[in-house]
Design a protein around this motif. Structure first.
Motif, mmCIF file in Angstrom:
data_model
loop_
_atom_site.group_PDB
_atom_site.id
_atom_site.type_symbol
_atom_site.label_atom_id
_atom_site.label_comp_id
_atom_site.label_asym_id
_atom_site.label_seq_id
_atom_site.Cartn_x
_atom_site.Cartn_y
_atom_site.Cartn_z
ATOM 1 N N ILE A 102 -13.737 -1.617 -22.080
ATOM 2 C CA ILE A 102 -14.375 -0.676 -21.162
ATOM 3 C C ILE A 102 -13.328 -0.197 -20.158
ATOM 4 N N TYR A 103 -13.140 1.121 -20.106
ATOM 5 C CA TYR A 103 -12.196 1.738 -19.175
ATOM 6 C C TYR A 103 -13.009 2.503 -18.134
ATOM 7 N N ASN A 104 -12.935 2.069 -16.901
ATOM 8 C CA ASN A 104 -13.604 2.773 -15.816
ATOM 9 C C ASN A 104 -12.536 3.503 -15.002
ATOM 10 N N TYR A 105 -12.329 4.768 -15.353
ATOM 11 C CA TYR A 105 -11.283 5.569 -14.710
ATOM 12 C C TYR A 105 -11.881 6.565 -13.710
ATOM 13 N N LYS A 106 -13.104 6.317 -13.286
ATOM 14 C CA LYS A 106 -13.742 7.206 -12.322
ATOM 15 C C LYS A 106 -13.044 7.130 -10.968
ATOM 16 N N ASN A 107 -13.055 8.268 -10.264
ATOM 17 C CA ASN A 107 -12.523 8.333 -8.895
ATOM 18 C C ASN A 107 -11.074 7.868 -8.811
ATOM 19 N N GLY A 108 -10.322 8.144 -9.864
ATOM 20 C CA GLY A 108 -8.904 7.807 -9.864
ATOM 21 C C GLY A 108 -8.599 6.352 -10.131
ATOM 22 N N ASN A 109 -9.613 5.538 -10.437
ATOM 23 C CA ASN A 109 -9.377 4.126 -10.722
ATOM 24 C C ASN A 109 -8.755 3.942 -12.105
ATOM 25 N N LYS A 110 -8.206 2.751 -12.340
ATOM 26 C CA LYS A 110 -7.615 2.406 -13.640
ATOM 27 C C LYS A 110 -8.072 1.001 -14.003
ATOM 28 N N ASN A 111 -9.364 0.836 -14.158
ATOM 29 C CA ASN A 111 -9.917 -0.486 -14.451
ATOM 30 C C ASN A 111 -10.213 -0.610 -15.944
ATOM 31 N N LYS A 112 -9.703 -1.671 -16.526
ATOM 32 C CA LYS A 112 -9.949 -1.947 -17.945
ATOM 33 C C LYS A 112 -10.363 -3.405 -18.101
ATOM 34 N N ILE A 113 -11.454 -3.620 -18.810
ATOM 35 C CA ILE A 113 -11.934 -4.973 -19.089
ATOM 36 C C ILE A 113 -12.175 -5.092 -20.590
ATOM 37 N N THR A 114 -11.664 -6.171 -21.175
ATOM 38 C CA THR A 114 -11.788 -6.397 -22.616
ATOM 39 C C THR A 114 -12.495 -7.721 -22.866
ATOM 40 N N GLU A 115 -13.377 -7.723 -23.847
ATOM 41 C CA GLU A 115 -14.085 -8.951 -24.201
ATOM 42 C C GLU A 115 -14.344 -8.961 -25.704
ATOM 43 N N GLN A 116 -14.368 -10.172 -26.280
ATOM 44 C CA GLN A 116 -14.684 -10.334 -27.693
ATOM 45 C C GLN A 116 -16.011 -11.068 -27.848
ATOM 46 N N PHE A 117 -16.776 -10.644 -28.842
ATOM 47 C CA PHE A 117 -18.068 -11.267 -29.115
ATOM 48 C C PHE A 117 -18.161 -11.578 -30.602
ATOM 49 N N GLY A 118 -18.518 -12.809 -30.910
ATOM 50 C CA GLY A 118 -18.669 -13.194 -32.298
ATOM 51 C C GLY A 118 -19.823 -14.161 -32.471
ATOM 52 N N LYS A 119 -20.695 -13.862 -33.434
ATOM 53 C CA LYS A 119 -21.845 -14.713 -33.704
ATOM 54 C C LYS A 119 -21.883 -15.087 -35.184
ATOM 55 N N ILE A 120 -22.203 -16.357 -35.432
ATOM 56 C CA ILE A 120 -22.307 -16.887 -36.790
ATOM 57 C C ILE A 120 -23.736 -17.359 -37.016
ATOM 58 N N ALA A 121 -24.266 -17.068 -38.192
ATOM 59 C CA ALA A 121 -25.576 -17.589 -38.600
ATOM 60 C C ALA A 121 -25.421 -18.194 -39.992
ATOM 61 N N SER A 122 -25.928 -19.394 -40.192
ATOM 62 C CA SER A 122 -25.768 -20.107 -41.458
ATOM 63 C C SER A 122 -27.089 -20.696 -41.914
ATOM 64 N N ARG A 123 -27.263 -20.739 -43.234
ATOM 65 C CA ARG A 123 -28.466 -21.349 -43.791
ATOM 66 C C ARG A 123 -28.215 -21.690 -45.263
#
Length: 205
Positions: A150-171
């Motif tokens: 997510i890049y929030n470059y509003k109002n001249g800002n330079k904010n970047k946040i990165t995240e990883q999501f992983g889900k496993i389901a087994s049966r």
């Protein structure tokens, strides 16, 4: 008794060979969104998705990459109905974000099912690494994974946040492909819930 044990052993080998080295992809079942009313209202947001998975030649693909991407985009729009999304083509994923805007980039690192540990074969990796752990043998395993930037470059800002999501389901293989489909959709719903919570936290003023 020995014959029964031997038969079970042979059946397990036979089952493993049938599904070996195959990845299975079905289209997502329709997920009921939880709309964030009045959140990101009238905000102009660039949204770009990229499918980084690698499918094997003998995979059973019943949902194309384009369909997987489109279904996720539709779910995002339904979850944030008051935002104005400008959906970019996947080839714009590596393009620099526009100034004075919010940009959300989502790489689909995993959305597949397989029997045993073969499920890890198709995992892509962009912007981070996943610690998936050990995949159970002798079971259907399904995974959904995203790298979200997510890049929030509003109002001249330079904010970047990165995240990883992983889900496993087994049966265990009690219902064949039906079991695999259900596990794939379960992992998809859970990964989306975490991703939307991340977007909420990051962009909430």
């Amino acid at each position: 008794m020995k014959k029964i044990v031997g038969l079970i052993f042979l059946m397990s080998i036979f089952t493993s060979n049938i599904y070996s080295q195959k990845l299975y992809v079905w289209c997502q079942k329709e997920q009921i969104p939880t709309p964030r009313k009045n959140f990101l209202q009238n905000q102009e947001i660039d949204l770009v998705l990229f499918d980084s998975r690698t499918m094997t030649d003998n995979s059973k693909i019943e949902c194309s990459s384009e369909e997987v991407v489109r279904n996720l985009i539709d779910l995002i729009k339904d979850t944030y109905p008051d935002a104005n999304f400008n959906v970019l083509e996947s080839d714009k994923f590596y393009q620099n974000p526009e100034p004075n805007k919010i940009t959300i980039k989502i790489a689909i690192s995993a959305f597949q099912a397989a029997f045993g540990a073969d499920v890890k074969i198709g995992i892509g990796n962009i912007g981070g690494s996943f610690a998936w752990g050990v995949f159970p043998e002798g079971k259907w395993n399904a995974i959904t994974g995203y790298s979200v930037m997510i890049y929030n470059y509003k109002n001249g800002n330079k904010n970047k946040i990165t995240e990883q999501f992983g889900k496993i389901a087994s049966r265990p293989n009690t219902g064949g492909y039906r079991t695999a489909k259900n596990m794939l959709n379960k992992s998809y719903i859970e990964a989306n819930q975490e991703m939307f919570s991340f977007i909420d936290r990051t962009l909430m003023e």
